[in-house]
Write a protein that holds these residues in place. Structure first.
Motif, short mmCIF file in Angstrom:
data_model
loop_
_atom_site.label_atom_id
_atom_site.label_comp_id
_atom_site.label_asym_id
_atom_site.label_seq_id
_atom_site.Cartn_x
_atom_site.Cartn_y
_atom_site.Cartn_z
N TYR A 34 0.83 -1.21 0.00
CA TYR A 34 0.00 0.00 0.00
C TYR A 34 0.86 1.26 0.00
N THR A 75 3.19 1.59 -3.19
CA THR A 75 2.43 1.91 -4.42
C THR A 75 2.00 3.37 -4.42
N GLU A 132 -6.21 4.69 -5.53
CA GLU A 132 -6.79 3.67 -6.40
C GLU A 132 -5.73 2.66 -6.82
N ALA A 133 -4.52 3.17 -7.14
CA ALA A 133 -3.43 2.28 -7.54
C ALA A 133 -3.06 1.35 -6.40
N GLU A 157 -5.00 0.41 -3.85
CA GLU A 157 -6.08 -0.56 -3.63
C GLU A 157 -6.02 -1.68 -4.66
N ASP A 158 -5.76 -1.30 -5.93
CA ASP A 158 -5.67 -2.30 -6.99
C ASP A 158 -4.50 -3.26 -6.74
N LYS A 172 -5.51 -5.66 -4.07
CA LYS A 172 -6.51 -6.61 -4.57
C LYS A 172 -5.86 -7.75 -5.34
N GLU A 173 -4.75 -7.45 -5.99
CA GLU A 173 -4.04 -8.49 -6.75
C GLU A 173 -3.53 -9.59 -5.83
N THR A 208 -8.72 -6.64 0.21
CA THR A 208 -9.51 -5.46 -0.10
C THR A 208 -9.18 -4.35 0.89
#
Length: 285
Positions: free
Chosen positions: A192, A195, A233-234, A236-237, A240-241, A245
């Protein structure tokens, strides 16, 4: 002054009833009445809430409330440094209450500055979001503010629309919750923070290449709004990978952040991020 319930509705944008439409394709800034079709032609364009109005209002609220969040965070840190430990659940409730009290005061002035009525703004916002593909900038401004509320309340309201259940995501489907161990939390936190740092540095580099001075207050505000959306957003994405969440991440933070080794590692990640951002010439809020 709008009521506290209105503040909460604006903060979470989670109205419990559908919008009322009076036949006009756009909504006026004045207190709504049910006009006849003959009255619609008499609406002054200056009294119409436009997408740009909604964007301007939510951007202004975001910037002002972001400062409030930072002040609250500093107060909590000062209490912790003084040895006062507040249970996590109680802390969330206190922060949420302070956020909504500050919003009640600030939004009254923002509404007055923009000559809008709270109920009309809410109606217009939902109308535009029913066609979010047509109004992507409205969606971005509203969800940026929603995510700020998420961060302080621990709830997940970003992307909610009227009729969406509180325990479901933006699509309306109930999301399965995942319990993270302390080790999994730190792995997610590393992803987090790194990124977000990478994305913010990238955005700052683009600004500089375009000749935009981040030391300019207006440019800095634009950067903060863009970065707060795109970088989060980046991040969170990226999480998620790995199957994590944002709701899982917040839940784990609340559960494990008081473990000394976890708290120290999180603090180190945050300090490292601040150092890298400062080294890149990114102004701190």
């Amino acid at each position: 002054m709008p009521s506290v319930s209105t503040s909460a509705t604006l903060a979470a944008l989670a109205a419990s009833c559908p919008l009322l439409f009076y036949g006009a394709s756009r909504l006026t800034k004045k207190e709504p009445t049910a006009p006849s079709f003959n009255d619609i032609d008499e609406i002054d364009d200056d009294d119409v809430i436009t997408p740009d109005d909604v964007i301007a209002i939510f951007d202004k609220l975001f910037l002002q409330m972001q400062n409030v969040v930072m002040q609250l965070s500093q107060q909590v840190q000062q209490l912790q440094m003084a040895g006062q430990m507040i249970p996590e659940k109680q802390l969330r409730q206190l922060l949420k209450g302070e956020f909504e009290r500050a919003l009640t005061q600030l939004q009254a002035q923002v509404f007055e500055d923009n000559d809008v009525d709270a109920d009309c703004l809410e109606e217009a916002t939902w109308e535009f979001l029913e066609n979010e593909d047509e109004y992507p900038k409205v969606k971005k401004a509203v969800e940026r503010f929603q995510k700020l509320y998420d961060s302080i309340s621990g709830e997940e309201v970003a992307g909610w629309r009227p009729g969406t259940k509180k325990d479901s995501g933006p699509s309306g489907a109930t999301a399965a919750s995942k319990d993270l161990s302390p080790e999994e939390l730190l792995k997610a936190a590393t992803i987090y923070f790194e990124t977000i740092t990478k994305k913010m540095v990238e955005i700052a580099k683009n600004y500089k290449e375009e000749g935009r001075d981040l030391k300019n207050p207006q440019v800095s505000q634009q950067f903060q709004m863009e970065a707060s959306t795109d970088a989060n957003e980046a991040a969170e994405d990226a999480m998620k990978e790995t199957g994590v969440t944002m709701a899982d991440f917040r839940k784990a933070l609340d559960k494990h952040s008081r473990i000394p080794t976890v708290g120290q590692t999180l603090a180190m990640l945050q300090m490292k991020q601040q150092q890298e951002l400062m080294a890149s010439g990114i102004p701190m809020m």
